[in-house]
Design a protein around this motif. Structure first.
Motif, mmCIF file in Angstrom:
data_model
loop_
_atom_site.group_PDB
_atom_site.id
_atom_site.type_symbol
_atom_site.label_atom_id
_atom_site.label_comp_id
_atom_site.label_asym_id
_atom_site.label_seq_id
_atom_site.Cartn_x
_atom_site.Cartn_y
_atom_site.Cartn_z
ATOM 1 N N HIS A 253 24.199 102.444 57.586
ATOM 2 C CA HIS A 253 25.392 103.286 57.460
ATOM 3 C C HIS A 253 26.583 102.512 56.941
ATOM 4 C CE1 HIS A 253 23.679 106.886 59.086
ATOM 5 N NE2 HIS A 253 23.286 106.266 60.174
ATOM 6 N N SER A 254 26.757 101.277 57.398
ATOM 7 C CA SER A 254 27.866 100.486 56.874
ATOM 8 C C SER A 254 27.594 99.006 57.084
ATOM 9 C CB SER A 254 29.197 100.879 57.526
ATOM 10 O OG SER A 254 29.277 100.440 58.859
ATOM 11 N N ALA A 255 27.922 98.253 56.030
ATOM 12 C CA ALA A 255 27.776 96.799 56.059
ATOM 13 C C ALA A 255 28.843 96.195 55.163
ATOM 14 C CB ALA A 255 26.395 96.394 55.547
ATOM 15 N N PRO A 256 29.453 95.107 55.593
ATOM 16 C CA PRO A 256 30.364 94.412 54.684
ATOM 17 C C PRO A 256 29.576 93.914 53.474
ATOM 18 C CG PRO A 256 30.551 93.557 56.930
ATOM 19 C CD PRO A 256 29.368 94.475 56.899
ATOM 20 N N ARG A 257 30.209 93.865 52.334
ATOM 21 C CA ARG A 257 29.531 93.480 51.088
ATOM 22 C C ARG A 257 28.783 92.152 51.228
ATOM 23 N NH1 ARG A 257 26.985 95.790 47.146
ATOM 24 N NH2 ARG A 257 27.311 94.874 45.125
ATOM 25 N N ALA A 258 29.390 91.196 51.933
ATOM 26 C CA ALA A 258 28.772 89.876 52.073
ATOM 27 C C ALA A 258 27.444 89.920 52.822
ATOM 28 C CB ALA A 258 29.740 88.920 52.775
ATOM 29 N N LEU A 259 27.243 90.935 53.666
ATOM 30 C CA LEU A 259 25.997 91.028 54.433
ATOM 31 C C LEU A 259 24.896 91.801 53.713
ATOM 32 C CD1 LEU A 259 27.059 91.574 58.164
ATOM 33 C CD2 LEU A 259 26.160 89.516 57.065
ATOM 34 N N CYS A 260 25.225 92.506 52.644
ATOM 35 C CA CYS A 260 24.222 93.338 51.964
ATOM 36 C C CYS A 260 22.977 92.557 51.551
ATOM 37 C CB CYS A 260 24.854 94.065 50.778
ATOM 38 S SG CYS A 260 26.090 95.301 51.283
ATOM 39 N N PRO A 261 23.098 91.384 50.908
ATOM 40 C CA PRO A 261 21.875 90.657 50.556
ATOM 41 C C PRO A 261 21.093 90.198 51.787
ATOM 42 C CG PRO A 261 23.803 89.628 49.523
ATOM 43 C CD PRO A 261 24.285 90.746 50.373
ATOM 44 N N PRO B 199 32.618 105.660 52.265
ATOM 45 C CA PRO B 199 33.981 106.178 52.403
ATOM 46 C C PRO B 199 34.463 106.292 53.848
ATOM 47 C CG PRO B 199 32.483 107.896 51.624
ATOM 48 C CD PRO B 199 31.703 106.625 51.659
ATOM 49 N N ALA B 200 33.574 106.353 54.801
ATOM 50 C CA ALA B 200 33.987 106.477 56.204
ATOM 51 C C ALA B 200 34.560 105.167 56.746
ATOM 52 C CB ALA B 200 32.814 106.929 57.072
ATOM 53 N N THR C 240 33.273 98.779 53.196
ATOM 54 C CA THR C 240 31.866 98.601 53.573
ATOM 55 C C THR C 240 30.988 99.371 52.603
ATOM 56 O OG1 THR C 240 31.776 100.473 55.123
ATOM 57 C CG2 THR C 240 32.467 98.335 56.023
ATOM 58 N N TRP C 241 29.688 99.086 52.688
ATOM 59 C CA TRP C 241 28.703 99.666 51.788
ATOM 60 C C TRP C 241 27.582 100.289 52.597
ATOM 61 C CZ3 TRP C 241 29.320 99.235 46.417
ATOM 62 C CH2 TRP C 241 30.437 98.498 46.035
ATOM 63 N N ARG C 242 26.888 101.225 51.994
ATOM 64 C CA ARG C 242 25.786 101.904 52.668
ATOM 65 C C ARG C 242 24.575 101.960 51.746
ATOM 66 N NH1 ARG C 242 25.800 106.537 54.987
ATOM 67 N NH2 ARG C 242 23.797 107.139 54.179
ATOM 68 N N ALA C 243 23.401 102.092 52.346
ATOM 69 C CA ALA C 243 22.163 102.246 51.594
ATOM 70 C C ALA C 243 21.172 103.000 52.463
ATOM 71 C CB ALA C 243 21.584 100.881 51.210
ATOM 72 N N GLU C 244 20.283 103.732 51.827
ATOM 73 C CA GLU C 244 19.236 104.456 52.538
ATOM 74 C C GLU C 244 17.896 104.118 51.915
ATOM 75 O OE1 GLU C 244 19.855 108.652 52.988
ATOM 76 O OE2 GLU C 244 22.022 108.396 53.179
ATOM 77 N N TYR D 49 27.523 111.769 57.462
ATOM 78 C CA TYR D 49 28.090 112.784 56.582
ATOM 79 C C TYR D 49 28.532 112.165 55.263
ATOM 80 C CZ TYR D 49 31.191 116.367 54.769
ATOM 81 O OH TYR D 49 31.790 117.298 53.961
ATOM 82 N N ALA D 50 29.110 110.979 55.324
ATOM 83 C CA ALA D 50 29.606 110.314 54.122
ATOM 84 C C ALA D 50 28.478 109.939 53.180
ATOM 85 C CB ALA D 50 30.404 109.064 54.496
ATOM 86 N N GLY D 51 27.242 109.951 53.671
ATOM 87 C CA GLY D 51 26.118 109.559 52.839
ATOM 88 C C GLY D 51 25.410 110.703 52.153
ATOM 89 N N GLU D 52 25.907 111.917 52.294
ATOM 90 C CA GLU D 52 25.240 113.042 51.648
ATOM 91 C C GLU D 52 25.193 112.830 50.144
ATOM 92 O OE1 GLU D 52 26.745 116.874 52.704
ATOM 93 O OE2 GLU D 52 26.313 116.587 54.815
ATOM 94 N N GLY D 53 24.040 113.031 49.576
ATOM 95 C CA GLY D 53 23.880 112.851 48.142
ATOM 96 C C GLY D 53 23.581 111.419 47.738
ATOM 97 N N ALA D 54 23.499 110.508 48.691
ATOM 98 C CA ALA D 54 23.214 109.109 48.376
ATOM 99 C C ALA D 54 21.765 108.971 47.927
ATOM 100 C CB ALA D 54 23.470 108.239 49.605
#
Length: 156
Positions: free
Chosen positions: A2-10, A32-33, A37-41, A142-147
């Protein structure tokens, strides 16, 4: 995720890859919430018990918000893990229709604590059902709809 700081994504990708035993490259989009931060599914297929391994691999980073869900199968109940920085990790066993299955010993313990005046029964049941985690994670869901969703497959 749902959310991760950019530095933690890798690092998230490496942790997931380590559990699944295959290279993982997630499609990260802004969350956006929680600005910054960044999200991925993604979905995955693997042997029973993999959900707990994924949740364990991710729970060490305090700044992540995530959920890991394993669908029930003929040989195992389903599982749901939810994690937030403030609440930590929540685990529930789920049935064939996605309902949370609460073991009777946990219900009895909640009832006993309530009868002793140590806690409120409604609050105890709310925690057993994961409501505090749902309340905190709902804006992120909710912020991830359409991801985009990436499907990962592993032959078992």
């Amino acid at each position: 995720m749902h959310s991760a700081p950019r530095a933690l994504c890798p690092h998230v990708e490496w942790a997931v890859a380590g559990v699944l035993g295959t290279r993982v490259s997630l499609d990260w989009i802004r969350q956006p919430a929680a600005p910054g931060t960044w999200r991925a599914e993604f979905s995955w297929k693997a042997e029973a018990g993999t959900a707990s391994k994924l949740a364990s691999a991710l729970r060490g980073w305090h700044l992540l918000r995530f959920e890991v869900t394993a669908e029930p199968r003929a040989t195992a109940e389903g599982e749901r893990y939810s994690c937030t920085p403030d609440l930590g990790i929540f685990h529930a066993v789920t049935g064939i229709h996605g309902d949370i299955l609460i073991p009777e010993d946990r219900l009895r313990a909640a009832l006993l604590r309530s009868q002793r005046g140590e806690t409120d029964l409604e609050a105890e049941l709310s925690k057993l059902l994961g409501k505090p985690w749902d309340d905190e994670l709902e804006p992120f869901r909710y912020a991830g709809e359409g991801a985009p969703v990436r499907w990962l497959h592993q032959v078992v």
